[in-house]
Scaffold this motif. Structure first.
Motif, PDB file in Angstrom:
ATOM      1  N   GLU A   1       0.825  -1.208   0.000  1.00 15.87           N
ATOM      2  CA  GLU A   1       0.000   0.000   0.000  1.00 15.87           C
ATOM      3  C   GLU A   1       0.862   1.262   0.000  1.00 15.87           C
TER       4      GLU A   1
ATOM      5  N   ILE B   1       2.425   1.528  -3.541  1.00 17.94           N
ATOM      6  CA  ILE B   1       1.435   1.921  -4.561  1.00 17.94           C
ATOM      7  C   ILE B   1       1.108   3.414  -4.419  1.00 17.94           C
ATOM      8  N   ASN B   2       0.958   3.884  -3.197  1.00 20.89           N
ATOM      9  CA  ASN B   2       0.704   5.310  -2.977  1.00 20.89           C
ATOM     10  C   ASN B   2       1.838   6.144  -3.566  1.00 20.89           C
TER      11      ASN B   2
ATOM     12  N   THR C   1       0.918  -3.850 -11.199  1.00 20.78           N
ATOM     13  CA  THR C   1       0.670  -4.082  -9.778  1.00 20.78           C
ATOM     14  C   THR C   1       0.633  -5.577  -9.490  1.00 20.78           C
TER      15      THR C   1
ATOM     16  N   ALA D   1      -3.077  -6.301  -5.101  1.00 17.23           N
ATOM     17  CA  ALA D   1      -3.031  -4.872  -4.761  1.00 17.23           C
ATOM     18  C   ALA D   1      -4.425  -4.275  -4.614  1.00 17.23           C
TER      19      ALA D   1
ATOM     20  N   ASN E   1      -5.522   1.433  -2.143  1.00 14.79           N
ATOM     21  CA  ASN E   1      -4.876   1.188  -3.435  1.00 14.79           C
ATOM     22  C   ASN E   1      -5.846   1.399  -4.585  1.00 14.79           C
TER      23      ASN E   1
ATOM     24  N   TYR F   1      -6.128   5.093  -5.043  1.00 10.40           N
ATOM     25  CA  TYR F   1      -4.923   5.669  -5.654  1.00 10.40           C
ATOM     26  C   TYR F   1      -4.902   5.382  -7.153  1.00 10.40           C
TER      27      TYR F   1
END
Length: 180
Positions: free
Chosen positions: A64, A67-68, A80, A84, A90, A93
């Protein structure tokens, strides 16, 4: 010059996210990033080891954060990890920061593509990997669909054809001639 929009590839393991992502980034002259590879690089450990040490919850927290961070970059094609989308953050985002492409595949094709791969922690010790894939699909497929701007089946296509389809679809979405 207009800023390039990010492209985020989601889908189950074995859907072709990394293979298609690399080729797509090359064709669009964008940077390719694999979120799992970034996690491995930063931790100095492979995903399976992180799962063993921290469990899936620990891994998902790391994922997380990554991914951010990655979705805030510009002009990237991001592949990803299959799970995810389990995180609401996620999903937010990804959907807010770029074009989300769901690479869809059947459980049978996933099984064929992953059966010899020893780097899939959720399949490593499974007595029935096909059942694990089916169970994951029931949970994850609706989440992929929820955030997808584009959904493409990957079972019977080669990567080059898929890349060309994606470029055409994005061009049509943007109304731009070949630029993102």
């Amino acid at each position: 010059m207009a800023e390039k929009r990010n492209i985020f590839l989601v889908g189950p393991m074995g859907a072709g996210k990394s293979t298609i992502g690399r080729q797509l980034a090359q064709q669009l002259n964008m940077d390719f990033i694999d979120s799992d590879a970034v996690i491995e690089e930063r931790t100095g450990a492979d995903i399976s080891w992180i799962f063993d040490l921290e469990g899936e919850d620990g891994f998902r927290k790391r994922e997380e954060r990554i991914i951010n961070e990655l979705t805030q970059m510009q002009g990237i094609v991001l592949s990803t990890g299959g799970g995810a989308v389990l995180s609401k953050e996620n999903r937010n985002y990804l959907s807010a920061r770029g074009i989300v492409i769901y690479l869809e595949t059947t459980v049978e094709k996933q099984f064929q593509r992953t059966q010899r791969d020893k780097k899939r922690p959720l399949l490593q010790d499974a007595e029935n990997p096909r059942q694990v894939l089916e169970d994951l699909a029931k949970i994850r497929n609706p989440l992929y669909e929820e955030i997808a701007d584009i959904t493409l089946p990957t079972d019977e296509q080669n990567a080059k054809i898929m890349v060309n389809q994606i470029v055409d679809l994005i061009d049509n979405m943007n109304g731009l001639n070949g630029t993102l």
